[in-house]
Design a protein around this motif. Structure first.
Motif, PDB file in Angstrom:
ATOM      1  N   LEU A 183      85.336  36.389  35.635  1.00  0.00           N
ATOM      2  CA  LEU A 183      84.169  35.771  36.268  1.00  0.00           C
ATOM      3  C   LEU A 183      84.305  34.256  36.346  1.00  0.00           C
ATOM      4  CD1 LEU A 183      81.204  37.696  34.589  1.00  0.00           C
ATOM      5  CD2 LEU A 183      81.830  37.781  37.008  1.00  0.00           C
ATOM      6  N   PHE A 184      84.977  33.658  35.347  1.00  0.00           N
ATOM      7  CA  PHE A 184      85.038  32.200  35.238  1.00  0.00           C
ATOM      8  C   PHE A 184      86.402  31.628  35.600  1.00  0.00           C
ATOM      9  CE2 PHE A 184      81.536  33.563  32.662  1.00  0.00           C
ATOM     10  CZ  PHE A 184      80.588  32.586  32.830  1.00  0.00           C
ATOM     11  N   HIS A 185      87.423  32.460  35.544  1.00  0.00           N
ATOM     12  CA  HIS A 185      88.780  31.975  35.764  1.00  0.00           C
ATOM     13  C   HIS A 185      88.940  31.411  37.180  1.00  0.00           C
ATOM     14  CE1 HIS A 185      93.051  31.559  35.377  1.00  0.00           C
ATOM     15  NE2 HIS A 185      93.284  32.391  36.375  1.00  0.00           N
ATOM     16  N   GLY A 186      89.417  30.178  37.269  1.00  0.00           N
ATOM     17  CA  GLY A 186      89.664  29.553  38.559  1.00  0.00           C
ATOM     18  C   GLY A 186      88.458  28.904  39.198  1.00  0.00           C
ATOM     19  N   ARG A 187      87.287  29.024  38.602  1.00  0.00           N
ATOM     20  CA  ARG A 187      86.090  28.390  39.152  1.00  0.00           C
ATOM     21  C   ARG A 187      86.096  26.892  38.867  1.00  0.00           C
ATOM     22  NH1 ARG A 187      81.262  31.083  40.554  1.00  0.00           N
ATOM     23  NH2 ARG A 187      81.399  33.353  40.416  1.00  0.00           N
ATOM     24  N   SER A 188      85.567  26.122  39.797  1.00  0.00           N
ATOM     25  CA  SER A 188      85.402  24.681  39.583  1.00  0.00           C
ATOM     26  C   SER A 188      83.942  24.297  39.402  1.00  0.00           C
ATOM     27  CB  SER A 188      85.985  23.894  40.761  1.00  0.00           C
ATOM     28  OG  SER A 188      85.335  24.253  41.971  1.00  0.00           O
ATOM     29  N   SER A 189      83.034  25.227  39.738  1.00  0.00           N
ATOM     30  CA  SER A 189      81.604  24.968  39.614  1.00  0.00           C
ATOM     31  C   SER A 189      80.861  26.286  39.467  1.00  0.00           C
ATOM     32  CB  SER A 189      81.085  24.213  40.842  1.00  0.00           C
ATOM     33  OG  SER A 189      79.666  24.163  40.843  1.00  0.00           O
ATOM     34  N   PRO A 190      79.781  26.291  38.686  1.00  0.00           N
ATOM     35  CA  PRO A 190      78.976  27.516  38.600  1.00  0.00           C
ATOM     36  C   PRO A 190      78.073  27.704  39.809  1.00  0.00           C
ATOM     37  CG  PRO A 190      78.007  25.810  37.230  1.00  0.00           C
ATOM     38  CD  PRO A 190      79.301  25.252  37.760  1.00  0.00           C
ATOM     39  N   GLY A 191      77.996  26.703  40.703  1.00  0.00           N
ATOM     40  CA  GLY A 191      77.177  26.813  41.907  1.00  0.00           C
ATOM     41  C   GLY A 191      75.809  26.194  41.749  1.00  0.00           C
ATOM     42  N   ASP A 192      74.930  26.487  42.695  1.00  0.00           N
ATOM     43  CA  ASP A 192      73.574  25.947  42.636  1.00  0.00           C
ATOM     44  C   ASP A 192      72.772  26.700  41.578  1.00  0.00           C
ATOM     45  OD1 ASP A 192      72.933  28.415  43.755  1.00  0.00           O
ATOM     46  OD2 ASP A 192      72.545  27.609  45.748  1.00  0.00           O
ATOM     47  N   ASN A 243      75.788  18.762  36.185  1.00  0.00           N
ATOM     48  CA  ASN A 243      76.943  18.336  35.393  1.00  0.00           C
ATOM     49  C   ASN A 243      76.994  19.042  34.045  1.00  0.00           C
ATOM     50  OD1 ASN A 243      77.824  16.612  37.402  1.00  0.00           O
ATOM     51  ND2 ASN A 243      76.939  14.784  36.480  1.00  0.00           N
ATOM     52  N   VAL A 244      75.850  19.134  33.382  1.00  0.00           N
ATOM     53  CA  VAL A 244      75.827  19.772  32.065  1.00  0.00           C
ATOM     54  C   VAL A 244      76.085  21.266  32.190  1.00  0.00           C
ATOM     55  CG1 VAL A 244      74.485  20.220  29.980  1.00  0.00           C
ATOM     56  CG2 VAL A 244      74.285  18.012  31.131  1.00  0.00           C
ATOM     57  N   ALA A 245      75.488  21.904  33.195  1.00  0.00           N
ATOM     58  CA  ALA A 245      75.722  23.342  33.387  1.00  0.00           C
ATOM     59  C   ALA A 245      77.193  23.622  33.648  1.00  0.00           C
ATOM     60  CB  ALA A 245      74.868  23.859  34.543  1.00  0.00           C
ATOM     61  N   ARG A 246      77.827  22.762  34.456  1.00  0.00           N
ATOM     62  CA  ARG A 246      79.263  22.938  34.715  1.00  0.00           C
ATOM     63  C   ARG A 246      80.064  22.733  33.444  1.00  0.00           C
ATOM     64  NH1 ARG A 246      79.765  19.515  38.504  1.00  0.00           N
ATOM     65  NH2 ARG A 246      80.510  17.768  37.269  1.00  0.00           N
ATOM     66  N   PHE A 247      79.704  21.728  32.653  1.00  0.00           N
ATOM     67  CA  PHE A 247      80.433  21.452  31.407  1.00  0.00           C
ATOM     68  C   PHE A 247      80.285  22.612  30.425  1.00  0.00           C
ATOM     69  CE2 PHE A 247      80.655  19.801  27.082  1.00  0.00           C
ATOM     70  CZ  PHE A 247      81.848  19.102  27.103  1.00  0.00           C
ATOM     71  N   LEU A 248      79.057  23.097  30.239  1.00  0.00           N
ATOM     72  CA  LEU A 248      78.822  24.165  29.265  1.00  0.00           C
ATOM     73  C   LEU A 248      79.453  25.488  29.689  1.00  0.00           C
ATOM     74  CD1 LEU A 248      75.088  23.546  28.271  1.00  0.00           C
ATOM     75  CD2 LEU A 248      77.139  22.960  26.961  1.00  0.00           C
ATOM     76  N   SER A 249      79.593  25.687  30.976  1.00  0.00           N
ATOM     77  CA  SER A 249      80.148  26.958  31.436  1.00  0.00           C
ATOM     78  C   SER A 249      81.651  26.902  31.684  1.00  0.00           C
ATOM     79  CB  SER A 249      79.438  27.412  32.717  1.00  0.00           C
ATOM     80  OG  SER A 249      79.552  26.439  33.738  1.00  0.00           O
ATOM     81  N   SER A 258      69.478  18.748  24.586  1.00  0.00           N
ATOM     82  CA  SER A 258      69.431  19.645  23.429  1.00  0.00           C
ATOM     83  C   SER A 258      70.438  20.776  23.552  1.00  0.00           C
ATOM     84  CB  SER A 258      68.023  20.213  23.252  1.00  0.00           C
ATOM     85  OG  SER A 258      67.749  21.190  24.232  1.00  0.00           O
ATOM     86  N   ALA A 259      70.662  21.252  24.793  1.00  0.00           N
ATOM     87  CA  ALA A 259      71.651  22.319  24.999  1.00  0.00           C
ATOM     88  C   ALA A 259      73.031  21.852  24.560  1.00  0.00           C
ATOM     89  CB  ALA A 259      71.663  22.746  26.466  1.00  0.00           C
ATOM     90  N   LEU A 260      73.363  20.607  24.865  1.00  0.00           N
ATOM     91  CA  LEU A 260      74.636  20.047  24.396  1.00  0.00           C
ATOM     92  C   LEU A 260      74.661  19.952  22.874  1.00  0.00           C
ATOM     93  CD1 LEU A 260      75.031  17.167  27.013  1.00  0.00           C
ATOM     94  CD2 LEU A 260      76.525  19.170  26.811  1.00  0.00           C
ATOM     95  N   ALA A 261      73.524  19.557  22.292  1.00  0.00           N
ATOM     96  CA  ALA A 261      73.470  19.388  20.841  1.00  0.00           C
ATOM     97  C   ALA A 261      73.641  20.710  20.108  1.00  0.00           C
ATOM     98  CB  ALA A 261      72.141  18.736  20.440  1.00  0.00           C
ATOM     99  N   VAL A 262      73.102  21.783  20.668  1.00  0.00           N
ATOM    100  CA  VAL A 262      73.176  23.086  20.006  1.00  0.00           C
ATOM    101  C   VAL A 262      74.622  23.497  19.754  1.00  0.00           C
ATOM    102  CG1 VAL A 262      72.762  25.563  20.310  1.00  0.00           C
ATOM    103  CG2 VAL A 262      70.954  23.933  20.831  1.00  0.00           C
ATOM    104  N   ILE A 263      75.501  23.261  20.734  1.00  0.00           N
ATOM    105  CA  ILE A 263      76.902  23.672  20.559  1.00  0.00           C
ATOM    106  C   ILE A 263      77.786  22.477  20.186  1.00  0.00           C
ATOM    107  CG2 ILE A 263      76.630  25.623  22.123  1.00  0.00           C
ATOM    108  CD1 ILE A 263      78.292  24.039  24.170  1.00  0.00           C
ATOM    109  N   ASP A 264      77.138  21.404  19.706  1.00  0.00           N
ATOM    110  CA  ASP A 264      77.863  20.237  19.193  1.00  0.00           C
ATOM    111  C   ASP A 264      78.810  19.667  20.250  1.00  0.00           C
ATOM    112  OD1 ASP A 264      78.486  18.319  17.282  1.00  0.00           O
ATOM    113  OD2 ASP A 264      80.081  19.511  16.377  1.00  0.00           O
ATOM    114  N   ALA A 265      78.279  19.474  21.465  1.00  0.00           N
ATOM    115  CA  ALA A 265      79.114  19.033  22.581  1.00  0.00           C
ATOM    116  C   ALA A 265      78.687  17.684  23.150  1.00  0.00           C
ATOM    117  CB  ALA A 265      79.084  20.083  23.691  1.00  0.00           C
ATOM    118  N   GLU A 266      77.814  16.975  22.469  1.00  0.00           N
ATOM    119  CA  GLU A 266      77.304  15.707  23.011  1.00  0.00           C
ATOM    120  C   GLU A 266      78.428  14.691  23.213  1.00  0.00           C
ATOM    121  OE1 GLU A 266      72.942  15.036  21.197  1.00  0.00           O
ATOM    122  OE2 GLU A 266      74.448  15.675  19.735  1.00  0.00           O
ATOM    123  N   GLU A 267      79.267  14.513  22.197  1.00  0.00           N
ATOM    124  CA  GLU A 267      80.349  13.531  22.307  1.00  0.00           C
ATOM    125  C   GLU A 267      81.372  13.957  23.366  1.00  0.00           C
ATOM    126  OE1 GLU A 267      82.156  12.590  18.609  1.00  0.00           O
ATOM    127  OE2 GLU A 267      80.290  11.926  17.664  1.00  0.00           O
TER     128      GLU A 267
END
Length: 311
Positions: free
Chosen positions: A116-125, A69-75, A47-56
């Motif tokens: 905060l986000f520049h250069g990051r590859s993962s948001p972490g645990d 995976n989804v948290a990394r994609f959304l962030s 649903s989080a993906l659906a809210v921002i129209d990111a499913e596809e």
């Protein structure tokens, strides 16, 4: 003010608001997932993906639908415009183009959020992700505060107008996704999962305490819908957003002399929401009502662009 400057300011407002909303969405989904059984947790991330129209866009990555995976994609996704880093990158790019129209504090908050986000590859645990989302929200709220301390002139009004249009769209999409997608098959409406999910919606919109103050009964879907759609006391409600759009357009009209179709559409929407009752919304179909609002909000955005010659 040049139309390109006005457009950049408007889109700064939209992108910063979208970044904060997505950060809130990630944080709330992480917390809901921690409380849910596996099927419910998977539905929450879907649903989080659906809210921002990111499913596809997420499906195109070929990754499995997992919280990490989804948290990394959304962030951190640079290919989807709704991710936190994409929004902040666009906000920062527009801010650089109109740097002299912003206060030093407003620019600094955008830049700090981007860093905060520049250069990051993962948001972490899980804990690191929550901490990162909270930091992002702190900076975007700081930006809102900085705009509140700027001169009350077209620059600040264009930013606020963009933020308000974006806020209305985000709230409407969140309501619609919860109503139609979020509850896993076999789960009872009004059951524990349903209540947790409505609570998560309120958390995403910073409305948990507001609900408790305004409604004596326990958590009910009808009351949540009324709060998020019709209660002007809640800043992120559709009614409050509609009212603010009218105010910002009025202020811009007086200063710039540009008034037209956008003003007419905004006033009509505001008046219609003032006459709307939640029983009528539900009777006519909540999905249909929210979908119509999203479409009208998009038309209003287009009318604003045309009226102030953004295009």
């Amino acid at each position: 003010m040049l139309s390109r400057v006005a457009a950049s300011l408007y889109w700064i407002g939209r992108y910063v608001e979208r970044a904060e909303f997505t950060a809130r969405l990630i944080e709330a989904t992480v917390r809901l997932d921690a409380l849910s059984s596996r099927p419910a947790g998977e539905a929450a991330w879907q649903s989080a993906l659906a809210v921002i129209d990111a499913e596809e866009a997420f499906a195109a990555t070929g990754e499995n639908l997992t919280p990490r995976n989804v948290a990394r994609f959304l962030s951190l996704s640079t290919v989807h415009p709704g991710s936190v880093v994409s929004c902040l990158d666009m906000a920062r790019g527009n801010a650089k183009a109109v740097r002299t129209a912003l206060s030093r504090e407003a620019w600094a908050t955008i830049n700090r959020a981007w860093l905060l986000f520049h250069g990051r590859s993962s948001p972490g645990d899980t804990q690191a992700t929550l901490a990162l989302m909270e930091q992002a929200q702190d900076e975007t709220r700081g930006f809102e505060g900085a705009i509140g301390r700027m001169l009350r002139n077209p620059a600040s009004w264009f930013i606020r107008l963009g933020a308000t249009i974006e806020r209305a769209d985000n709230t409407a999409r969140l309501i619609d996704v919860k109503y139609h997608i979020l509850l896993p098959e076999g789960e009872r409406v009004g059951g524990a999962v349903d209540r947790d999910q409505w609570t998560t919606i309120l958390q995403t919109l910073a409305a948990v305490n507001a609900y408790r103050w305004l409604y004596r009964e326990g958590l009910e879907a009808k009351s949540v819908a009324e709060l998020l759609i019709l209660r002007r006391e809640l800043p992120r409600s559709l009614a409050a957003s509609a009212e603010e759009v009218v105010l910002h357009l009025n202020a811009l009209g007086k200063q710039t002399g540009f008034q037209g179709e956008a003003d007419r559409m905004a006033r009509l929407r505001h008046a219609r929401l003032g006459e709307t009752r939640i029983d009528n919304v539900i009777k006519g179909g909540l999905h249909e009502y929210v979908e119509a609002f999203i479409e009208e909000n998009a038309r209003l955005d287009q009318a604003i662009s045309k009226q102030f010659k953004f295009l």
